[in-house]
Design a protein around this motif. Structure first.
Motif, PDB file in Angstrom:
ATOM      1  N   THR A   1      -7.217  -4.379  -6.086  1.00  0.00           N
ATOM      2  CA  THR A   1      -5.811  -4.168  -6.459  1.00  0.00           C
ATOM      3  C   THR A   1      -5.705  -3.191  -7.625  1.00  0.00           C
ATOM      4  O   THR A   1      -6.648  -3.062  -8.417  1.00  0.00           O
ATOM      5  N   GLY A   2      -4.573  -2.499  -7.667  1.00  0.00           N
ATOM      6  CA  GLY A   2      -4.357  -1.506  -8.726  1.00  0.00           C
ATOM      7  C   GLY A   2      -5.194  -0.254  -8.542  1.00  0.00           C
ATOM      8  O   GLY A   2      -5.270   0.585  -9.431  1.00  0.00           O
ATOM      9  N   SER A   3      -5.787  -0.113  -7.354  1.00  0.00           N
ATOM     10  CA  SER A   3      -6.698   1.018  -7.125  1.00  0.00           C
ATOM     11  C   SER A   3      -6.008   2.170  -6.402  1.00  0.00           C
ATOM     12  O   SER A   3      -5.061   1.973  -5.642  1.00  0.00           O
TER      13      SER A   3
ATOM     14  N   ASN B   1      -2.984   2.278  -3.756  1.00  0.00           N
ATOM     15  CA  ASN B   1      -2.528   3.595  -3.304  1.00  0.00           C
ATOM     16  C   ASN B   1      -3.629   4.273  -2.489  1.00  0.00           C
ATOM     17  O   ASN B   1      -4.806   4.199  -2.872  1.00  0.00           O
ATOM     18  N   VAL B   2      -3.223   4.929  -1.419  1.00  0.00           N
ATOM     19  CA  VAL B   2      -4.168   5.703  -0.611  1.00  0.00           C
ATOM     20  C   VAL B   2      -3.746   7.175  -0.702  1.00  0.00           C
ATOM     21  O   VAL B   2      -2.588   7.513  -0.444  1.00  0.00           O
ATOM     22  N   GLY B   3      -4.674   8.025  -1.093  1.00  0.00           N
ATOM     23  CA  GLY B   3      -4.370   9.447  -1.277  1.00  0.00           C
ATOM     24  C   GLY B   3      -4.982  10.291  -0.176  1.00  0.00           C
ATOM     25  O   GLY B   3      -6.186  10.569  -0.207  1.00  0.00           O
TER      26      GLY B   3
ATOM     27  N   ILE C   1       0.862  -1.187   0.000  1.00  0.00           N
ATOM     28  CA  ILE C   1       0.000   0.000   0.000  1.00  0.00           C
ATOM     29  C   ILE C   1       0.897   1.234   0.000  1.00  0.00           C
ATOM     30  O   ILE C   1       1.749   1.396   0.888  1.00  0.00           O
ATOM     31  N   ASN C   2       0.738   2.059  -1.010  1.00  0.00           N
ATOM     32  CA  ASN C   2       1.535   3.277  -1.120  1.00  0.00           C
ATOM     33  C   ASN C   2       0.709   4.470  -0.639  1.00  0.00           C
ATOM     34  O   ASN C   2      -0.443   4.634  -1.064  1.00  0.00           O
TER      35      ASN C   2
ATOM     36  N   PHE D   1       3.218   3.041 -11.327  1.00  0.00           N
ATOM     37  CA  PHE D   1       4.031   1.881 -10.918  1.00  0.00           C
ATOM     38  C   PHE D   1       3.131   0.815 -10.271  1.00  0.00           C
ATOM     39  O   PHE D   1       3.173  -0.369 -10.633  1.00  0.00           O
ATOM     40  N   ALA D   2       2.296   1.261  -9.335  1.00  0.00           N
ATOM     41  CA  ALA D   2       1.433   0.321  -8.609  1.00  0.00           C
ATOM     42  C   ALA D   2       0.462  -0.372  -9.568  1.00  0.00           C
ATOM     43  O   ALA D   2       0.259  -1.585  -9.511  1.00  0.00           O
TER      44      ALA D   2
END
Ligand code: NAP
Length: 263
Positions: free
Chosen positions: A248-250, A184-186, A140-141, A167-168
């Motif tokens: 995934t990939g979200s 990814n969490v923004g 998790i980015n 990338f993710a």
């Protein structure tokens, strides 16, 4: 809801304070074996002691400058040796330097590249073999609302977090077959020292007080307040759970509604 994270090995990078620290704390509450890291030993000692006082469990801590490959290699090695292969990697970093295009020299671009993109690439590369062997993993980015809605004076964040997002998304389609998800969490405006520092910079430029800047940031958010770090951490922990195994990939925002796009 049970998240089935008990005894999972979790590494949260750049986590002596703010969102990284809140994330580490929430994983500890879920029964995971947690390691934190940052550049500063004193910060880590203080944070580990405070977490121990609050939760009666001390996270493992490692001094690591995530801009430096040898530090990253050492961190993954010592966490693996002490807690076992890393099941959950949370790629966090310090906020890239604020500024506009004219402010940025090559050194700033190179620093931001290593800080935001290469740190995520390098940690991911080192944990993947262990995740593949277990046929289970979560990456998790922590990025920013800037990937959906660029922020004027945060050029480096806008550029390199978008690269992390790509990338993710790209690797998620290659490692899904190993039961490994990458998301990814923004965060939107979240009350941490990073936001405070940005408010002080803006206050100097505008001649307002930083309290006024923070209040007007909150006023721009549809929820009319700033986020607490644990509100970002909640989504991260959910994405690490068994229940989130098909996500995934979200890229998911936790922003109180400030991003105006519908997607
Ligand atoms: N707060 C917000 O409103 C917001 C919004 C969108 C995105 N974000 C992003 O989310 C991330 C976390 O933000 P935050 O607000 O929690 O920041 P923060 O409170 O300033 O915490 C940053 C953490 O990163 C560590 N760190 C900084 N540089 C490092 C390095 N080179 N190597 C290892 N550790 C390092 C710091 O520890 P040491 O000083 O001990 O090294 C600290 O623990 C940042 O990338 C930020 O840009 C934040």
């Amino acid at each position: 809801m049970k998240f089935n994270l008990k005894n999972k090995t979790v590494l949260v990078t750049a986590s002596s304070s703010g969102i990284g620290r809140a994330t580490a704390e929430l994983f500890i509450k879920e029964g995971a074996k947690v390691a934190i890291c940052s550049r500063n030993k004193e910060n880590l000692l203080k944070t580990a002691a405070e977490i121990k006082a609050a939760l009666n469990i001390e996270p493992m801590w490692v001094v690591c400058d995530i801009n430096k490959l040898p530090d990253i290699e050492n961190t993954v090695k010592v966490v693996k040796d002490s807690l076992g292969d890393i099941d959950v990697l949370v790629n966090n970093c310090g906020g890239p330097a604020a500024g506009y295009f004219e402010d940025m020299k090559d050194e700033d671009w190179e620093y931001g590249f290593n800080q935001v993109l290469m740190s995520a690439v390098r940690f991911t590369r080192l944990v993947l073999p262990g995740m593949k062997a277990k046929n289970w993993g979560r990456i998790i980015n922590i990025t920013s609302v800037s990937v959906k809605q660029p922020i004027d004076n945060l050029l480096l964040s806008n550029v390199f977090r978008s690269a992390v997002t790509a990338f993710a998304k790209t690797i998620s389609s290659q490692i899904g077959k190993y039961n490994i998800t990458v998301n990814n969490v923004g965060p939107g405006f979240t009350l941490t020292s990073r936001l405070y520092d940005l408010a002080v910079i803006k206050a100097k430029q505008s001649g307002e007080s930083h309290e006024h800047v923070l209040a007007s940031m909150a006023n721009d958010v549809p929820m009319k307040r700033l986020a607490r770090p644990d509100e970002i951490a909640s989504l991260i922990v959910y994405l690490a759970s068994e229940q989130a195994g098909f996500i995934t990939g979200s890229t998911i925002m936790v922003d109180g509604g400030i991003v105006k796009s519908t997607y």
